[in-house]
Design a protein around this motif. Structure first.
Motif, PDB file in Angstrom:
ATOM      1  N   ARG A   1       0.800  -1.307  -0.110  1.00  0.00           N
ATOM      2  CA  ARG A   1       0.103   0.062   0.117  1.00  0.00           C
ATOM      3  C   ARG A   1       1.056   1.120   0.066  1.00  0.00           C
ATOM      4  O   ARG A   1       1.877   1.285   0.837  1.00  0.00           O
ATOM      5  N   SER A   2       0.677   2.151  -0.879  1.00  0.00           N
ATOM      6  CA  SER A   2       1.309   3.423  -1.144  1.00  0.00           C
ATOM      7  C   SER A   2       0.332   4.458  -1.179  1.00  0.00           C
ATOM      8  O   SER A   2       0.112   4.983  -2.136  1.00  0.00           O
ATOM      9  N   PRO A   3       0.246   5.220   0.169  1.00  0.00           N
ATOM     10  CA  PRO A   3      -1.059   6.133   0.470  1.00  0.00           C
ATOM     11  C   PRO A   3      -0.451   7.484  -0.716  1.00  0.00           C
ATOM     12  O   PRO A   3      -1.698   8.219  -0.998  1.00  0.00           O
ATOM     13  N   ARG A   4       0.405   7.774  -0.884  1.00  0.00           N
ATOM     14  CA  ARG A   4       0.644   9.086  -1.372  1.00  0.00           C
ATOM     15  C   ARG A   4       1.204   8.821  -2.970  1.00  0.00           C
ATOM     16  O   ARG A   4       1.178   9.867  -3.618  1.00  0.00           O
ATOM     17  N   PHE A   5       1.335   7.574  -3.593  1.00  0.00           N
ATOM     18  CA  PHE A   5       1.597   7.434  -4.883  1.00  0.00           C
ATOM     19  C   PHE A   5       0.551   7.897  -5.941  1.00  0.00           C
ATOM     20  O   PHE A   5       1.115   8.577  -7.012  1.00  0.00           O
ATOM     21  N   ALA A   6      -0.474   7.795  -5.825  1.00  0.00           N
ATOM     22  CA  ALA A   6      -1.427   8.220  -6.657  1.00  0.00           C
ATOM     23  C   ALA A   6      -1.669   9.931  -6.962  1.00  0.00           C
ATOM     24  O   ALA A   6      -1.814  10.275  -7.968  1.00  0.00           O
TER      25      ALA A   6
ATOM     26  N   LYS B   1      -4.182   2.288  -2.589  1.00  0.00           N
ATOM     27  CA  LYS B   1      -4.683   2.873  -1.859  1.00  0.00           C
ATOM     28  C   LYS B   1      -6.487   2.706  -1.903  1.00  0.00           C
ATOM     29  O   LYS B   1      -6.975   3.725  -2.472  1.00  0.00           O
ATOM     30  N   PHE B   2      -6.899   2.073  -1.333  1.00  0.00           N
ATOM     31  CA  PHE B   2      -8.613   1.554  -1.529  1.00  0.00           C
ATOM     32  C   PHE B   2      -9.223   2.142  -0.251  1.00  0.00           C
ATOM     33  O   PHE B   2      -9.436   1.409   0.688  1.00  0.00           O
ATOM     34  N   GLN B   3      -9.376   3.441  -0.006  1.00  0.00           N
ATOM     35  CA  GLN B   3      -9.814   3.967   1.170  1.00  0.00           C
ATOM     36  C   GLN B   3     -11.241   4.732   0.854  1.00  0.00           C
ATOM     37  O   GLN B   3     -12.113   4.359   1.871  1.00  0.00           O
TER      38      GLN B   3
ATOM     39  N   LEU C   1      -4.915   1.109 -12.093  1.00  0.00           N
ATOM     40  CA  LEU C   1      -4.481   0.201 -11.152  1.00  0.00           C
ATOM     41  C   LEU C   1      -3.326   0.513 -10.355  1.00  0.00           C
ATOM     42  O   LEU C   1      -3.115   0.557  -9.047  1.00  0.00           O
ATOM     43  N   LEU C   2      -2.238   0.468 -11.410  1.00  0.00           N
ATOM     44  CA  LEU C   2      -1.054   1.075 -11.043  1.00  0.00           C
ATOM     45  C   LEU C   2      -1.069   2.401 -10.190  1.00  0.00           C
ATOM     46  O   LEU C   2      -0.283   2.632  -9.168  1.00  0.00           O
TER      47      LEU C   2
END
Ligand code: HEM
Length: 253
Positions: free
Chosen positions: A27-32, A98-100, A92-93
């Motif tokens: 999980r990478s919360p800041r990547f998007a 981060k599915f919040q 998706l990449l």
């Protein structure tokens, strides 16, 4: 050609599902919201608009006439399919798993459902049709052989009478391991035995055809389903893009 397309697209769909399952370990919360996350998101969303363009071209006669002068509908469908899988892989990449938010989760779920429904409709439906066609051809052959055997038995009514005790359901089950006496053909298998075996095979084939036809009927409305959920997906996508712009492009900060 279609076989190659099926293999490539199946591989891409498996890859898409694996990327999605990646959220179990990563999980990478800041990547998007990062620059590269944004590039992936925008590129994926643009690719996902190609199926929409396909629909417009297919359904607006003037546009269809103009576009098909340069590329056939078959080519356009191939574009639809490839961009319809590649786009979702990129988005998706972009999520960085981060599915919040409910919107993010719904968007991801709809993307997966649209792709899988397209895949099922494209390959399983045609597989069903082909299997039904092959089985019907086989059934015709068996019917011909059965008719020839029945004519052979009709010429020997005494032998045909031997089959009568085995005609009930339970008698047939009990007789299955044994040979039924009958007229011996030049090929060696008694006509009565052949008749029973042929009727068994025909019954099996008819059952298989009915089952496949039932599955085909269930899936018959897949295109309607695929279209309806892709519109839900485009609605959610529009909302997501609007939210992204409204709440700020973080990498410009
Ligand atoms: C982002 C992903 C996708 C979206 C938004 C999407 C959207 C659509 C739409 C709106 C249509 C209706 C076209 C029409 O008949 O007017 C359609 C048709 C279709 N889609 Fe998709 N699609 C996607 C992915 C896929 C994938 C991955 C496949 C196959 C692996 C696929 C296979 C098909 C097929 C076979 C049709 C019917 C084409 C025809 O009969 O002309 N789609 N799709």
């Amino acid at each position: 050609m279609k076989e190659r397309e099926r293999i490539i697209v199946s591989g891409l769909v498996v890859l898409l599902l694996l990327f999605w399952l990646g959220f179990l370990v990563h999980r990478s919360p800041r990547f998007a919201g990062s620059l590269w996350g944004g590039v992936l998101g925008v590129s994926g969303a643009l690719l996902m608009l190609v199926p929409l363009a396909y629909m417009i071209v297919k359904r607006v006669p003037l546009l269809r006439r103009t576009v098909t002068r340069r590329a056939s509908m078959r080519t356009l469908l191939a574009w639809h399919i490839y961009t319809g899988v590649l786009g979702p892989i990129l988005v998706l990449l972009h999520t960085g798993h981060k599915f919040q938010s409910p919107l993010g989760i719904a968007l991801t779920a709809m993307t997966l459902i649209v792709v899988v429904s397209g895949f099922v409709g494209r390959y399983l439906m045609s597989q069903f049709s082909q299997t039904i066609r092959e089985k019907k051809e086989m059934l015709t052959q068996l019917e011909l052989a059965y008719r020839a055997t029945a004519t052979e038995l009709a010429e020997h009514p005494d032998q045909a009478a031997m089959l009568r005790p085995w005609s009930g359901f339970f008698a047939r089950l009990a007789a299955a391991p044994f040979a039924i006496p009958g007229v011996t053909s030049p090929g060696g298998i008694p006509a009565a035995v052949r008749a029973v075996r042929l009727s068994d095979s025909m019954a099996d084939l008819e059952y298989a055809i009915k089952t496949h036809e039932t599955f085909k009927r269930w899936f018959a409305s897949w295109l309607k389903f695929h279209i309806v959920i892709s519109f839900v997906l485009y609605g959610l996508l529009a909302l997501h893009v609007w939210a992204g712009i409204y709440f700020g492009l973080r990498w410009f900060e």
